[in-house]
Design an enzyme around this catalytic site. Structure first.
Site, PDB file in Angstrom:
ATOM      1  N   LYS A   1      -9.292  16.200  81.249  1.00  0.00           N
ATOM      2  CA  LYS A   1     -10.657  16.703  81.032  1.00  0.00           C
ATOM      3  C   LYS A   1     -11.477  15.654  80.290  1.00  0.00           C
ATOM      4  CE  LYS A   1     -12.950  21.095  79.946  1.00  0.00           C
ATOM      5  NZ  LYS A   1     -13.686  21.263  81.185  1.00  0.00           N
TER       6      LYS A   1
ATOM      7  N   LEU B   1      -8.972  19.993  87.933  1.00  0.00           N
ATOM      8  CA  LEU B   1      -8.700  20.332  86.538  1.00  0.00           C
ATOM      9  C   LEU B   1      -7.836  21.594  86.506  1.00  0.00           C
ATOM     10  CD1 LEU B   1      -9.427  19.562  83.564  1.00  0.00           C
ATOM     11  CD2 LEU B   1     -11.014  21.477  83.655  1.00  0.00           C
TER      12      LEU B   1
ATOM     13  N   TYR C   1     -12.728  16.359  76.391  1.00  0.00           N
ATOM     14  CA  TYR C   1     -13.466  17.478  75.827  1.00  0.00           C
ATOM     15  C   TYR C   1     -12.815  18.797  76.186  1.00  0.00           C
ATOM     16  CZ  TYR C   1     -15.804  18.782  80.289  1.00  0.00           C
ATOM     17  OH  TYR C   1     -16.078  19.204  81.558  1.00  0.00           O
TER      18      TYR C   1
HETATM   19  N1  PDD Z   1     -15.711  23.180  82.978  1.00  0.00           N
HETATM   20  N2  PDD Z   1     -12.824  22.388  87.080  1.00  0.00           N
HETATM   21  C1  PDD Z   1     -13.743  21.602  86.483  1.00  0.00           C
HETATM   22  C2  PDD Z   1     -14.123  20.325  87.144  1.00  0.00           C
HETATM   23  C3  PDD Z   1     -14.306  22.002  85.254  1.00  0.00           C
HETATM   24  O1  PDD Z   1     -15.208  21.205  84.660  1.00  0.00           O
HETATM   25  C4  PDD Z   1     -13.930  23.237  84.679  1.00  0.00           C
HETATM   26  C5  PDD Z   1     -14.496  23.717  83.372  1.00  0.00           C
HETATM   27  C6  PDD Z   1     -12.977  24.026  85.348  1.00  0.00           C
HETATM   28  C7  PDD Z   1     -12.495  25.342  84.798  1.00  0.00           C
HETATM   29  O2  PDD Z   1     -11.622  25.152  83.699  1.00  0.00           O
HETATM   30  P1  PDD Z   1     -11.523  26.239  82.533  1.00  0.00           P
HETATM   31  O3  PDD Z   1     -11.201  27.525  83.190  1.00  0.00           O
HETATM   32  O4  PDD Z   1     -10.440  25.747  81.675  1.00  0.00           O
HETATM   33  O5  PDD Z   1     -12.879  26.257  81.851  1.00  0.00           O
HETATM   34  C8  PDD Z   1     -12.446  23.563  86.535  1.00  0.00           C
HETATM   35  C9  PDD Z   1     -16.268  23.483  81.674  1.00  0.00           C
HETATM   36  C10 PDD Z   1     -16.525  24.928  81.474  1.00  0.00           C
HETATM   37  C11 PDD Z   1     -17.514  22.609  81.452  1.00  0.00           C
HETATM   38  O6  PDD Z   1     -17.417  21.435  81.795  1.00  0.00           O
HETATM   39  O7  PDD Z   1     -18.502  23.087  80.909  1.00  0.00           O
END
Ligand code: PDD
Length: 286
Positions: A149, A206, A33
């Site tokens: 992800k 991530l 996702y």
């Molecule tokens: N989550 N680490 C994890 C485990 C995450 O799920 C996310 C983002 C991030 C930050 O990544 P980014 O800057 O690319 O959003 C780090 C999203 C927002 C979610 O699951 O809703």
């Protein structure tokens, strides 16, 4: 008015959207996702999110059923159909409906399932940016490919429930004595000489798109930044703590495990980085 969502080539009202019970996303969490912020009815950091989506797909031998141009058009169609000014778009791609439950990957003619929907929320004027977050630590019980992800988010969900049970806003995950990341964000501490510290990229975390931009912006604005792991103990004694993600941008943390960080209000480096990041996004969505 019902939300209009996208499922496999069709824009439909959310209650009419259907995915099979044999979908591998549902049965095996065999799906990836992305979450992309929307500001001023435009996508923020879209290219970064799509590059990561392609990488997630490669790592799992998943095939994107549409081109990146088509994906962009679908995102913008959803923004328009839902009159979305600010919020996020969620995209999920699963290995599709194999017609039954079977651990093995289905044959190549099984089409992946592509679903997208919008979520309206305040991104720029998020009230939590003014108060800061209360965070607690808990063990990181996730699998070992957090760089992909995937939708296998049960451990993240349990961590958030653990935090809420303690009247905290979120949880930082700890493995082998070090903080990996937050339940859905990357983590940073600010040392007493104002150096920002964040964990380096590996399969343990991530590779945040917001993090990637923040590292560039910090360098451009002469904010010292060091990539190394840090412990909960070091974090509790830091001058500041903050997090980053596509939906929160930069968000200050004002307490960790009940210990007040700094003076208990958002710190200057976190506030500055939030401002710089928002300026960058505003440029993108002009
Ligand atoms: N989550 N680490 C994890 C485990 C995450 O799920 C996310 C983002 C991030 C930050 O990544 P980014 O800057 O690319 O959003 C780090 C999203 C927002 C979610 O699951 O809703």
């Amino acid at each position: 008015m019902q939300r209009i969502v996208y499922v496999d080539g069709h824009f439909v009202e959310e209650q009419a959207a259907k995915v099979s019970i044999f979908d591998r996303g549902f049965l095996f969490a065999d799906a990836v996702y992305e979450v992309t912020a929307v500001v001023n009815s435009k996508l923020a950091e879209f290219d970064g999110h799509m590059t990561r989506l392609q990488r997630s797909c490669r790592e799992l031998s998943l095939t994107l059923p549409v081109s990146l141009d088509e994906l962009k058009a679908i995102h913008y169609a959803l923004i328009e159909k839902n009159n979305l000014n600010e919020g996020a778009i969620y995209l999920q791609l699963s290995r599709g409906n194999a017609g039954d439950r079977d651990f093995h990957f289905p044959s190549a003619d099984v089409k992946p399932t592509l679903v997208l929907f919008t979520q309206a929320r305040a991104v720029l004027d998020n009230p939590q940016a003014k108060t800061g977050l209360k965070v607690v630590t808990c063990p990181d019980i996730r699998w070992h490919r957090r760089d992909i992800k995937t939708v296998s988010l049960l451990a993240a969900s349990l961590a958030k429930e653990f935090a809420h049970a303690q009247h905290a806003d979120d949880a930082f995950l700890v493995e082998n004595g070090f903080i990996t990341e937050g339940s859905s964000c990357n983590c940073y501490i600010v040392l007493h000489d104002n150096t920002v510290v964040t964990r380096p990229l590996s399969n343990d975390i991530l590779h945040g798109i917001t993090r990637q931009s923040l590292l560039k912006l910090a360098a451009q604005h002469n904010i010292q930044l060091e990539e190394r792991p840090f412990t909960p103990e070091e974090a509790r004694h830091a001058r500041e703590i903050f997090i980053s993600s596509a939906t929160t941008f930069v968000m200050p943390v004002v307490s960790l495990d009940g210990k007040t960080i700094g003076d208990g209000t958002p710190g200057p480096i976190a506030r500055r980085l939030r401002e710089i990041y928002i300026d960058m996004v505003k440029e993108q969505v002009k």
